[in-house]
Design a protein around this motif. Structure first.
Motif, PDB file in Angstrom:
ATOM      1  N   ASP A  85      40.809  79.035  23.945  1.00  0.00           N
ATOM      2  CA  ASP A  85      41.647  78.729  24.886  1.00  0.00           C
ATOM      3  C   ASP A  85      41.443  77.196  25.203  1.00  0.00           C
ATOM      4  OD1 ASP A  85      43.451  81.049  25.606  1.00  0.00           O
ATOM      5  OD2 ASP A  85      41.812  81.736  26.341  1.00  0.00           O
ATOM      6  N   GLY A  86      42.233  76.379  25.171  1.00  0.00           N
ATOM      7  CA  GLY A  86      42.223  75.007  25.619  1.00  0.00           C
ATOM      8  C   GLY A  86      43.183  74.194  26.040  1.00  0.00           C
ATOM      9  N   THR A  87      43.201  73.201  26.134  1.00  0.00           N
ATOM     10  CA  THR A  87      44.392  72.109  26.828  1.00  0.00           C
ATOM     11  C   THR A  87      43.848  70.771  26.534  1.00  0.00           C
ATOM     12  OG1 THR A  87      43.506  71.687  29.065  1.00  0.00           O
ATOM     13  CG2 THR A  87      45.147  73.483  28.681  1.00  0.00           C
ATOM     14  N   PHE A  88      45.018  69.878  26.326  1.00  0.00           N
ATOM     15  CA  PHE A  88      44.843  68.519  26.049  1.00  0.00           C
ATOM     16  C   PHE A  88      46.212  67.799  26.534  1.00  0.00           C
ATOM     17  CE2 PHE A  88      46.272  69.651  21.949  1.00  0.00           C
ATOM     18  CZ  PHE A  88      47.038  68.676  21.380  1.00  0.00           C
ATOM     19  N   THR A  89      46.176  66.679  26.924  1.00  0.00           N
ATOM     20  CA  THR A  89      47.255  65.676  27.195  1.00  0.00           C
ATOM     21  C   THR A  89      47.565  64.710  26.067  1.00  0.00           C
ATOM     22  OG1 THR A  89      46.877  65.727  29.572  1.00  0.00           O
ATOM     23  CG2 THR A  89      48.424  64.300  29.039  1.00  0.00           C
ATOM     24  N   LEU A  90      49.034  64.691  25.759  1.00  0.00           N
ATOM     25  CA  LEU A  90      49.368  63.770  24.647  1.00  0.00           C
ATOM     26  C   LEU A  90      50.464  62.880  25.462  1.00  0.00           C
ATOM     27  CD1 LEU A  90      49.545  64.200  21.418  1.00  0.00           C
ATOM     28  CD2 LEU A  90      51.872  65.155  22.001  1.00  0.00           C
ATOM     29  N   ARG A  93      51.330  67.980  28.439  1.00  0.00           N
ATOM     30  CA  ARG A  93      50.128  69.038  28.421  1.00  0.00           C
ATOM     31  C   ARG A  93      50.379  69.857  27.374  1.00  0.00           C
ATOM     32  NH1 ARG A  93      48.306  73.333  31.951  1.00  0.00           N
ATOM     33  NH2 ARG A  93      45.871  73.341  31.842  1.00  0.00           N
ATOM     34  N   ILE A  94      49.584  70.274  26.381  1.00  0.00           N
ATOM     35  CA  ILE A  94      49.533  71.090  25.499  1.00  0.00           C
ATOM     36  C   ILE A  94      48.391  72.031  26.036  1.00  0.00           C
ATOM     37  CG2 ILE A  94      49.306  71.565  22.993  1.00  0.00           C
ATOM     38  CD1 ILE A  94      51.563  69.472  23.450  1.00  0.00           C
ATOM     39  N   GLN A  95      48.833  73.510  25.632  1.00  0.00           N
ATOM     40  CA  GLN A  95      48.197  74.273  25.895  1.00  0.00           C
ATOM     41  C   GLN A  95      47.982  75.484  25.007  1.00  0.00           C
ATOM     42  OE1 GLN A  95      51.234  74.982  27.661  1.00  0.00           O
ATOM     43  NE2 GLN A  95      50.707  73.366  29.241  1.00  0.00           N
ATOM     44  N   PHE A  96      46.797  75.817  24.093  1.00  0.00           N
ATOM     45  CA  PHE A  96      46.694  76.847  23.172  1.00  0.00           C
ATOM     46  C   PHE A  96      45.868  78.064  23.409  1.00  0.00           C
ATOM     47  CE2 PHE A  96      43.650  73.260  22.560  1.00  0.00           C
ATOM     48  CZ  PHE A  96      42.454  74.026  22.236  1.00  0.00           C
ATOM     49  N   HIS A  97      46.136  78.975  22.877  1.00  0.00           N
ATOM     50  CA  HIS A  97      45.490  80.313  22.814  1.00  0.00           C
ATOM     51  C   HIS A  97      45.488  80.788  21.563  1.00  0.00           C
ATOM     52  CE1 HIS A  97      44.392  84.135  24.600  1.00  0.00           C
ATOM     53  NE2 HIS A  97      45.196  84.742  23.759  1.00  0.00           N
ATOM     54  N   LEU A  98      44.297  80.961  20.820  1.00  0.00           N
ATOM     55  CA  LEU A  98      44.370  81.045  19.752  1.00  0.00           C
ATOM     56  C   LEU A  98      43.238  82.367  19.507  1.00  0.00           C
ATOM     57  CD1 LEU A  98      43.548  77.430  18.140  1.00  0.00           C
ATOM     58  CD2 LEU A  98      45.846  78.817  18.200  1.00  0.00           C
ATOM     59  N   LEU A  99      43.642  83.277  18.720  1.00  0.00           N
ATOM     60  CA  LEU A  99      42.890  84.529  18.257  1.00  0.00           C
ATOM     61  C   LEU A  99      42.379  84.185  16.879  1.00  0.00           C
ATOM     62  CD1 LEU A  99      41.727  87.090  19.293  1.00  0.00           C
ATOM     63  CD2 LEU A  99      43.806  88.153  18.252  1.00  0.00           C
ATOM     64  N   ALA A 100      41.180  84.360  16.778  1.00  0.00           N
ATOM     65  CA  ALA A 100      40.390  83.886  15.426  1.00  0.00           C
ATOM     66  C   ALA A 100      39.514  85.299  15.034  1.00  0.00           C
ATOM     67  CB  ALA A 100      39.646  82.701  15.387  1.00  0.00           C
ATOM     68  N   PHE A 144      53.688  73.874  25.790  1.00  0.00           N
ATOM     69  CA  PHE A 144      53.722  72.707  26.129  1.00  0.00           C
ATOM     70  C   PHE A 144      54.342  72.772  27.685  1.00  0.00           C
ATOM     71  CE2 PHE A 144      57.519  72.999  23.342  1.00  0.00           C
ATOM     72  CZ  PHE A 144      58.531  72.286  24.239  1.00  0.00           C
ATOM     73  N   SER A 145      54.054  71.711  28.640  1.00  0.00           N
ATOM     74  CA  SER A 145      54.773  71.328  29.619  1.00  0.00           C
ATOM     75  C   SER A 145      54.857  69.914  30.057  1.00  0.00           C
ATOM     76  CB  SER A 145      53.922  72.009  30.580  1.00  0.00           C
ATOM     77  OG  SER A 145      52.718  71.770  30.891  1.00  0.00           O
TER      78      SER A 145
END
Length: 187
Positions: free
Chosen positions: A148-153, A176-183, A36-37
């Motif tokens: 990989d994605g982002t959204f604003t909270l 700002r939330i950033q996620f990097h998920l390995l599935a 988050f940032s």
């Protein structure tokens, strides 16, 4: 040259119906990150969520059946220092004593083209639930895929930063939330 190009095109179009779509249904949390940032008095601050659990099922050819449930361990928020982490746990911020977990439950996925998608769902933090959407890319890699994605909270939507901290001039409302998920398709 023309005949080999034609054979390649015909061959791939004849095999396309037999290509197997992959359902990614296991998030490797130890290889994934959620960060988050936000801005505090105009200065960018970054942090991360160190622990979360996920129930996940994503097949790009069957988006109507896709689902994601993320349970966030808010006690594991790391804002870069022990002092900042202690502050985040307090009642005015995340009140982790009463609300140690946050949760996101997807309601819909849609394709945007070029391996880009949007997920919509309900986010619950500190007992408050709001609808959010996040845009992400999916990059397949054999039996794994990277999301990989982002959204604003908006922190005020969840009463994050109450009392004197509610002033968005000091600490911005947008997080700002950033996620990097390995599935993988492992389970």
């Amino acid at each position: 040259m023309k005949s080999s190009l034609l054979a390649l095109i015909l061959g791939s179009s004849l095999l396309a119906p037999f290509a197997e779509a992959t359902e990614y249904n296991h998030i490797q949390t130890d290889a994934s990150t959620v960060g988050f940032s936000y801005k505090q008095m105009g200065v960018a601050i970054e942090g991360q969520l160190k622990k979360f659990d996920a129930q996940f099922s994503f097949d790009s050819s069957q988006l109507a059946a896709a689902k994601a449930i993320f349970e966030m361990d808010l006690v594991s928020l790391d804002a870069g220092s022990e002092e900042a982490n202690d502050e985040l746990a307090k009642k005015d911020w995340f009140h982790t004593l009463a609300f140690p977990k946050g949760k996101f439950v997807s309601t819909a996925f849609r394709a945007l083209g070029n391996n880009r998608y949007e997920v919509s769902g309900a986010m619950t933090i500190k007992g408050k639930t709001k609808d959010i959407s996040a845009v992400f890319t999916m990059t397949p890699q054999h039996n794994t895929a990277v999301f990989d994605g982002t959204f604003t909270l908006n922190r005020a939507d969840f009463a994050i930063g109450e009392g004197g901290w509610a002033d968005v001039g000091v600490i911005a409302n947008d997080v700002r939330i950033q996620f990097h998920l390995l599935a993988d398709a492992g389970k």
